[in-house]
Scaffold this active site. Sequence first.
Site, PDB file in Angstrom:
ATOM      1  N   LEU A  54      20.428  17.158 -20.101  1.00 11.79           N
ATOM      2  CA  LEU A  54      19.099  17.467 -19.548  1.00 11.79           C
ATOM      3  C   LEU A  54      19.087  18.839 -18.840  1.00 11.79           C
ATOM      4  O   LEU A  54      18.275  19.698 -19.147  1.00 11.79           O
ATOM      5  CB  LEU A  54      18.667  16.349 -18.599  1.00 11.79           C
TER       6      LEU A  54
ATOM      7  N   CYS B 124      26.948  28.094 -22.599  1.00 12.44           N
ATOM      8  CA  CYS B 124      27.948  27.434 -23.450  1.00 12.44           C
ATOM      9  C   CYS B 124      28.640  28.423 -24.380  1.00 12.44           C
ATOM     10  O   CYS B 124      27.976  29.224 -25.050  1.00 12.44           O
ATOM     11  CB  CYS B 124      27.251  26.342 -24.258  1.00 12.44           C
TER      12      CYS B 124
ATOM     13  N   CYS C  90      34.206  21.256 -20.711  1.00 10.02           N
ATOM     14  CA  CYS C  90      32.877  21.165 -21.330  1.00 10.02           C
ATOM     15  C   CYS C  90      32.310  22.557 -21.559  1.00 10.02           C
ATOM     16  O   CYS C  90      32.297  23.384 -20.651  1.00 10.02           O
ATOM     17  CB  CYS C  90      31.911  20.449 -20.395  1.00 10.02           C
TER      18      CYS C  90
ATOM     19  N   GLU D 292      37.436  23.502 -32.679  1.00 11.52           N
ATOM     20  CA  GLU D 292      38.419  23.039 -31.710  1.00 11.52           C
ATOM     21  C   GLU D 292      38.159  21.577 -31.336  1.00 11.52           C
ATOM     22  O   GLU D 292      37.016  21.120 -31.363  1.00 11.52           O
ATOM     23  CB  GLU D 292      38.369  23.912 -30.455  1.00 11.52           C
TER      24      GLU D 292
ATOM     25  N   SER E 262      26.892  13.016 -27.579  1.00 13.09           N
ATOM     26  CA  SER E 262      26.091  13.810 -26.650  1.00 13.09           C
ATOM     27  C   SER E 262      25.138  14.712 -27.427  1.00 13.09           C
ATOM     28  O   SER E 262      25.539  15.398 -28.363  1.00 13.09           O
ATOM     29  CB  SER E 262      27.029  14.663 -25.785  1.00 13.09           C
TER      30      SER E 262
ATOM     31  N   CYS F 255      27.273  26.609 -33.165  1.00 10.06           N
ATOM     32  CA  CYS F 255      26.092  25.809 -32.810  1.00 10.06           C
ATOM     33  C   CYS F 255      24.881  26.729 -32.825  1.00 10.06           C
ATOM     34  O   CYS F 255      24.949  27.851 -32.334  1.00 10.06           O
ATOM     35  CB  CYS F 255      26.270  25.191 -31.425  1.00 10.06           C
TER      36      CYS F 255
ATOM     37  N   CYS G  76      38.012  14.545 -27.829  1.00  8.90           N
ATOM     38  CA  CYS G  76      36.705  15.198 -27.829  1.00  8.90           C
ATOM     39  C   CYS G  76      36.602  16.001 -29.125  1.00  8.90           C
ATOM     40  O   CYS G  76      37.418  16.878 -29.394  1.00  8.90           O
ATOM     41  CB  CYS G  76      36.615  16.105 -26.591  1.00  8.90           C
TER      42      CYS G  76
ATOM     43  N   CYS H 156      22.687  27.548 -26.075  1.00 13.77           N
ATOM     44  CA  CYS H 156      22.502  27.412 -24.625  1.00 13.77           C
ATOM     45  C   CYS H 156      23.225  28.572 -23.923  1.00 13.77           C
ATOM     46  O   CYS H 156      24.349  28.917 -24.293  1.00 13.77           O
ATOM     47  CB  CYS H 156      23.076  26.079 -24.150  1.00 13.77           C
TER      48      CYS H 156
HETATM   49  N1  SAH Z   1      25.651  19.854 -28.243  1.00 15.31           N
HETATM   50  C1  SAH Z   1      25.831  18.691 -27.495  1.00 15.31           C
HETATM   51  C2  SAH Z   1      27.268  18.242 -27.392  1.00 15.31           C
HETATM   52  C3  SAH Z   1      28.318  19.281 -27.047  1.00 15.31           C
HETATM   53  S1  SAH Z   1      28.360  19.997 -25.448  1.00 15.31           S
HETATM   54  C4  SAH Z   1      25.221  18.828 -26.111  1.00 15.31           C
HETATM   55  O1  SAH Z   1      24.956  19.945 -25.714  1.00 15.31           O
HETATM   56  O2  SAH Z   1      25.000  17.805 -25.477  1.00 15.31           O
HETATM   57  C5  SAH Z   1      28.976  18.760 -24.352  1.00 15.31           C
HETATM   58  C6  SAH Z   1      28.509  18.967 -22.905  1.00 15.31           C
HETATM   59  O3  SAH Z   1      29.064  20.141 -22.287  1.00 15.31           O
HETATM   60  C7  SAH Z   1      27.004  19.119 -22.806  1.00 15.31           C
HETATM   61  O4  SAH Z   1      26.461  18.312 -21.832  1.00 15.31           O
HETATM   62  C8  SAH Z   1      26.888  20.573 -22.417  1.00 15.31           C
HETATM   63  O5  SAH Z   1      25.706  20.841 -21.799  1.00 15.31           O
HETATM   64  C9  SAH Z   1      28.072  20.785 -21.523  1.00 15.31           C
HETATM   65  N2  SAH Z   1      28.367  22.194 -21.286  1.00 15.31           N
HETATM   66  C10 SAH Z   1      28.086  23.245 -22.082  1.00 15.31           C
HETATM   67  N3  SAH Z   1      28.492  24.401 -21.503  1.00 15.31           N
HETATM   68  C11 SAH Z   1      29.021  24.061 -20.301  1.00 15.31           C
HETATM   69  C12 SAH Z   1      29.633  24.812 -19.242  1.00 15.31           C
HETATM   70  N4  SAH Z   1      29.759  26.129 -19.296  1.00 15.31           N
HETATM   71  N5  SAH Z   1      30.073  24.132 -18.170  1.00 15.31           N
HETATM   72  C13 SAH Z   1      29.979  22.786 -18.105  1.00 15.31           C
HETATM   73  N6  SAH Z   1      29.436  22.037 -19.073  1.00 15.31           N
HETATM   74  C14 SAH Z   1      28.953  22.663 -20.159  1.00 15.31           C
HETATM   75 FE1  SF4 Z   2      25.208  23.722 -28.706  1.00 17.86          FE
HETATM   76 FE2  SF4 Z   2      25.620  21.770 -26.894  1.00 17.86          FE
HETATM   77 FE3  SF4 Z   2      26.672  24.240 -26.546  1.00 17.86          FE
HETATM   78 FE4  SF4 Z   2      24.038  23.893 -26.302  1.00 17.86          FE
HETATM   79  S1  SF4 Z   2      25.650  22.984 -24.997  1.00 17.86           S
HETATM   80  S2  SF4 Z   2      25.049  25.558 -27.430  1.00 17.86           S
HETATM   81  S3  SF4 Z   2      23.682  22.334 -27.861  1.00 17.86           S
HETATM   82  S4  SF4 Z   2      27.171  22.804 -28.161  1.00 17.86           S
END
Ligand code: SAH
Ligand code: SF4
Length: 342
Positions: A217, A118, A335, A91, A193, A111, A104, A115
Amino acid sequence: MENILDFDYSTLEEKVLQLNEPGFRASQIWEGLYKLNYSNWNDFSNLPIPLRTSLSQQYNILSLNPLKESNTIDQKTTKILFQLEDGNLVESVHLVNKNRNTVCISTQAGCSVGCTFCATGENGFFRNLLVSEIVGQVLFFSHRLHAIGQRITNIVLMGMGEPFLNYDATLQSLKRFNDPKGIAIGARKITISTIGITEKIIKFADEQRQFKLAISLHAPDDKIREELIPLANKYSIKEILKSANYYILKTNRRITYEYVLINKINSNREQAQKLAELLKKQNCHVNLIPVNSNSHFKGKPPSIQSINEFNNILLSNGISTTIRNSQGSTIKAGCGQLAGIK
Ligand code: SAH
Ligand code: SF4
């Protein structure tokens, strides 16, 4: 069929010479693809018809099939679900903000980092995207905007996937976006990112480019970070800050940290203070992102009051911050909400 977008300029030149064509044809093709927004070989009126025919028999231009489009009510956020040639799904999102058109973009199907908060991580990892698939997402939006007399102003690699686990294709794509003879978006308008793959942060610093680097972070200590990010056991906060320092020194650019705020997990006053201690000597900016909801993750954003408190602690330590609103969360385009499912 090979995709023409997978070639950098010198490879394209080689291919043109193999077709017994003069070298300057490469620059005409490059210009058509990246500057003039041609999406079909028939559009290349600057090329002789026999060349157009042989190019069309050998190379695809776009390999992404837009399967589904979702729009917010205010029409400011559009999410596109693309199917790749092998059936994988990714997407991308277009965000309109004042006079900015930000896209974006995803760098992987799925991935592997996983996390907890996410949606991309939830379904696991399928594969790395090719340059043609990363650049193809940008061209898709570029063609659409071109048709209404507009252009992309900003690109963020914050869609699906971890860009630094697909380093080579990502870097080549960044160069393509920035190429003055092509898409020509300034490096400072392009953000990448990462979850904090330190050896790649160092490698990226050594490229000496002016792209914006954001590091996710999300916690002020390794224990909490590891609970949120399984891969954090390999990359300590100390190592991340060290690699970020190296990036700042090498590029003269500040670092952005992203910090997802989750109630009762990483967002109390002590944690804000601890984060401030870590970051106050560094040339950085912090984006605070109240966590977006995902079906599998039960965490909630803190109250507005707690978010403001957290923010004020950083500010009072001289750290600049932004509290990010989540544009597009109603269509799961915020995000961390890109799941890549039909
Ligand atoms: N993998 C990379 C880039 C993609 S995610 C990374 O993690 O940095 C882009 C941003 O969205 C990251 O900062 C991630 O932590 C944030 N993100 C992921 N899940 C989220 C959520 N449920 N709510 C808000 N931000 C989130
Ligand atoms: Fe992957 Fe970034 Fe999502 Fe973590 S926040 S699972 S690194 S896309």
